[in-house]
Design an enzyme around this catalytic site. Structure first.
Site, mmCIF file in Angstrom:
data_model
loop_
_atom_site.group_PDB
_atom_site.id
_atom_site.type_symbol
_atom_site.label_atom_id
_atom_site.label_comp_id
_atom_site.label_asym_id
_atom_site.label_seq_id
_atom_site.Cartn_x
_atom_site.Cartn_y
_atom_site.Cartn_z
ATOM 1 N N GLY A 62 34.718 77.753 30.166
ATOM 2 C CA GLY A 62 35.761 76.729 30.104
ATOM 3 C C GLY A 62 36.459 76.703 28.756
ATOM 4 C CD GLU B 273 48.398 57.842 30.248
ATOM 5 O OE1 GLU B 273 48.007 57.494 29.121
ATOM 6 O OE2 GLU B 273 48.159 58.964 30.737
ATOM 7 C CG ASP C 222 35.713 65.375 31.128
ATOM 8 O OD1 ASP C 222 35.592 64.748 30.054
ATOM 9 O OD2 ASP C 222 36.781 65.407 31.774
ATOM 10 C CB ALA D 1 40.657 64.879 24.655
ATOM 11 N N GLY E 19 36.703 70.977 25.111
ATOM 12 C CA GLY E 19 35.369 71.237 24.572
ATOM 13 C C GLY E 19 35.162 72.704 24.247
HETATM 14 C C1 LIG Z 1 45.540 63.308 33.964
HETATM 15 C C2 LIG Z 1 44.561 63.176 32.839
HETATM 16 C C3 LIG Z 1 44.904 62.423 31.734
HETATM 17 C C4 LIG Z 1 44.007 62.295 30.678
HETATM 18 N N1 LIG Z 1 44.377 61.566 29.591
HETATM 19 C C5 LIG Z 1 43.547 61.509 28.527
HETATM 20 C C6 LIG Z 1 43.950 60.836 27.347
HETATM 21 O O1 LIG Z 1 45.039 60.274 27.274
HETATM 22 N N2 LIG Z 1 43.092 60.835 26.286
HETATM 23 C C7 LIG Z 1 41.884 61.459 26.353
HETATM 24 O O2 LIG Z 1 41.148 61.455 25.366
HETATM 25 N N3 LIG Z 1 41.471 62.083 27.454
HETATM 26 C C8 LIG Z 1 42.271 62.141 28.547
HETATM 27 N N4 LIG Z 1 41.869 62.782 29.671
HETATM 28 C C9 LIG Z 1 40.511 63.327 29.732
HETATM 29 C C10 LIG Z 1 40.401 64.651 28.988
HETATM 30 O O3 LIG Z 1 41.444 65.499 29.364
HETATM 31 C C11 LIG Z 1 39.042 65.251 29.311
HETATM 32 O O4 LIG Z 1 38.052 64.365 28.881
HETATM 33 C C12 LIG Z 1 38.872 66.583 28.611
HETATM 34 O O5 LIG Z 1 39.806 67.500 29.114
HETATM 35 C C13 LIG Z 1 37.469 67.114 28.822
HETATM 36 O O6 LIG Z 1 37.348 68.342 28.194
HETATM 37 P P1 LIG Z 1 36.381 69.445 28.778
HETATM 38 O O7 LIG Z 1 36.439 70.594 27.839
HETATM 39 O O8 LIG Z 1 35.063 68.855 29.104
HETATM 40 O O9 LIG Z 1 37.013 69.829 30.186
HETATM 41 P P2 LIG Z 1 38.458 70.351 30.524
HETATM 42 O O10 LIG Z 1 39.402 70.093 29.427
HETATM 43 O O11 LIG Z 1 38.753 69.809 31.866
HETATM 44 O O12 LIG Z 1 38.284 71.919 30.598
HETATM 45 C C14 LIG Z 1 37.500 72.539 31.573
HETATM 46 C C15 LIG Z 1 37.921 73.991 31.628
HETATM 47 O O13 LIG Z 1 36.968 74.696 32.418
HETATM 48 C C16 LIG Z 1 37.642 75.559 33.294
HETATM 49 N N5 LIG Z 1 36.759 75.740 34.438
HETATM 50 C C17 LIG Z 1 36.324 74.805 35.303
HETATM 51 N N6 LIG Z 1 35.477 75.335 36.206
HETATM 52 C C18 LIG Z 1 35.376 76.645 35.885
HETATM 53 C C19 LIG Z 1 34.653 77.738 36.436
HETATM 54 N N7 LIG Z 1 33.839 77.589 37.491
HETATM 55 N N8 LIG Z 1 34.787 78.955 35.871
HETATM 56 C C20 LIG Z 1 35.602 79.132 34.805
HETATM 57 N N9 LIG Z 1 36.307 78.130 34.236
HETATM 58 C C21 LIG Z 1 36.185 76.912 34.763
HETATM 59 C C22 LIG Z 1 38.942 74.855 33.610
HETATM 60 O O14 LIG Z 1 39.941 75.765 34.034
HETATM 61 C C23 LIG Z 1 39.275 74.191 32.283
HETATM 62 O O15 LIG Z 1 40.061 75.024 31.470
HETATM 63 C C24 LIG Z 1 42.744 62.932 30.748
HETATM 64 C C25 LIG Z 1 42.400 63.680 31.864
HETATM 65 C C26 LIG Z 1 43.310 63.808 32.911
HETATM 66 C C27 LIG Z 1 42.945 64.636 34.094
#
Ligand SMILES: Cc1cc2nc3c(=O)[nH]c(=O)nc-3n(C[C@H](O)[C@H](O)[C@H](O)COP(=O)(O)OP(=O)(O)OC[C@H]3O[C@@H](n4cnc5c(N)ncnc54)[C@H](O)[C@@H]3O)c2cc1C
Length: 425
Positions: free
Chosen positions: A10, A174, A303, A319, A14
């Site tokens: 991912g 939003e 997440d 985020a 993160g």
């Molecule tokens: C519409 C929306 C609005 C948001 N607004 C805010 C905000 O205003 N402020 C804030 O702080 N947070 C916000 N968030 C939450 C924030 O975006 C998440 O908490 C954050 O993205 C989590 O980061 P992460 O790295 O855990 O996961 P993500 O950023 O979701 O990244 C996961 C990655 O893993 C990849 N992936 C998933 N499954 C697989 C797999 N099986 N194989 C390979 N790759 C895979 C995906 O393609 C993605 O690139 C929002 C979320 C959404 C959906």
């Protein structure tokens, strides 16, 4: 001696932060993502409502990491993690299966929306998580206006002009706020047969109030801002059914052509293949150092992780949590490579923001609580600062300023088609 191999699943907030934090570490990093781009999800609703274009909130992962000599990027969907053999299995676009061995693993695959056991609702009420989701939502919103503009039946026109957003968290607020703004300012010059007063935007929330993660006074301020731009806020209202053209709440049915889902999240199914304990949302219960029980070389962040905060509550899926965890997991890997003990993770909470329409927002910055225009300026500054890529920042500033002054949403384009509608023969 070969360097330890770190695999990262991912390249979201993160995973990408972790990869960058390992830039100068004596390790070889491979980051695998099923998308070729890193996505700035907090601005997805701006793509869904035609204010920004996809390329303004996303950037190819290869471009971001091009100069990082110790990092390789792989496009692939990870299907399983074999913690015994220390390898991950993935396929690239369904064409080829492959596996990747690791010494250390960071799992940062995020979450998707949850329909609480009603997966059949997804087709009728899309959620917002990927660029594809945003483009599909934009298509549905614009197609509803197109249909209403030519509709002669009053009831069908009313249904076409009713937009229901399910879920009163930040994303729902939003989305509803942005659709409310479109309804007020954008529709009438282009659509000759639609009056803004005919458009209904409903935000439906089961809890007694919206924005549960914010203090009550800020949630109240958000509610008032939404009402000012014509959004009807229905709290204490449980959606019990979604059917083509209507939403059911107990014995009440609301005819609505466009229903959008922002009501819940569930962790990536990859969590299960790690074999550890999961919480109710399917998130992996991680140790204090972000490893998982019995696997000192496997870190789960963002997440996908359920981490209990110093306060006793699980950290929210935002985020800053994912980014801070990314840095911490990377530093713990460096410590482990040096034979040092791993350190516990501590989250530094810098606050919470949500925006409502054109120039209003709420900001909970600990002791400082803001609402209205000041909060919106804070929201704007923070989002521009964290947006990946200088070009994207520049374009976003320009586009926002343009939209603010002219009300013109340049990206109101219909692309793609409804997969369920066949052309008339
Ligand atoms: C519409 C929306 C609005 C948001 N607004 C805010 C905000 O205003 N402020 C804030 O702080 N947070 C916000 N968030 C939450 C924030 O975006 C998440 O908490 C954050 O993205 C989590 O980061 P992460 O790295 O855990 O996961 P993500 O950023 O979701 O990244 C996961 C990655 O893993 C990849 N992936 C998933 N499954 C697989 C797999 N099986 N194989 C390979 N790759 C895979 C995906 O393609 C993605 O690139 C929002 C979320 C959404 C959906």
């Amino acid at each position: 001696m070969s360097k330890p191999r770190v695999a990262i699943i991912g390249a979201g907030f993160g995973g990408l932060t972790a990869a960058r934090a390992l830039a100068n570490a004596p390790v070889e990093v491979t980051i695998v993502d099923e998308a070729n781009h890193h996505l700035f999800q907090p601005l997805l609703y701006q793509v869904a409502t035609g204010a920004l274009s996809p390329a303004e909130i996303a950037r190819p992962i290869r471009a971001i990491l091009a100069r990082q000599a110790n990092c390789e990027v792989v496009l692939g969907k990870v299907t399983a993690v074999d913690t015994q053999q220390r390898k991950i299995e993935f396929h690239d676009g369904g064409l080829r299966n492959d596996s990747l061995p690791y010494d250390y693993l960071i799992v940062a695959a995020g979450a998707r929306h949850s329909y609480f056991g009603h997966e059949e609702w997804e087709r009728l009420a899309p959620g917002l998580k990927t660029l594809q989701d945003a483009l599909e939502i934009r298509r549905r919103i614009l197609m509803a206006f197109e249909k209403a503009d030519r509709e002669t039946d009053a009831a069908a026109k009313a249904a076409a002009l009713t937009f229901v957003v399910v879920g009163g968290g930040p994303t729902g607020v939003e989305l509803a706020g942005a659709i409310g703004e479109i309804a007020r300012h954008l529709v009438s010059p282009g659509f000759r047969n639609i009056s803004p007063s005919e458009i209904r935007v409903l935000l439906v929330e089961n809890a007694p109030r919206i924005l549960l993660s914010f203090p009550e006074d800020l949630a109240q301020a958000a509610c008032e801002s939404l009402r000012r731009i014509g959004v009807e806020v229905l709290t204490g209202s449980l959606v019990t059914g979604i059917e083509p053209g209507r939403v059911l709440m107990g014995d009440r049915a609301i005819p609505a052509l466009t229903v959008l889902w922002a009501a819940g999240v569930v962790a990536s199914p990859l969590a299960k293949s790690l074999g550890g304990p999961l919480d109710r949302a399917g998130r992996v219960m991680v140790n204090k150092d972000l490893t998982i029980p019995g696997q000192p070389n496997v870190f789960v962040i963002g997440d996908l992780a359920c981490f209990t905060h110093q306060t006793g509550h699980p950290l929210p899926g935002v985020a800053p949590v994912a980014m801070q965890m990314g840095v911490h997991a990377a530093h713990n890997i460096v410590r482990a490579c040096d034979g040092q003990a791993l350190k516990d993770f501590h989250y530094l909470d810098k606050g919470n923001l949500a925006t409502i329409g054109r120039a209003a927002a709420v900001a909970d910055l600990g002791k400082i609580k803001l609402s209205g225009l000041v909060a919106w300026i804070a929201w704007l500054a923070i989002h521009i600062f964290f947006l990946i890529g200088f070009r994207n920042r520049l374009v976003a500033i320009f586009t926002w300023a343009w939209t603010y002054v002219t009300y013109d949403r340049a990206a109101m384009l219909i692309v793609g088609s409804d997969p369920s509608s066949a052309p008339p023969s």
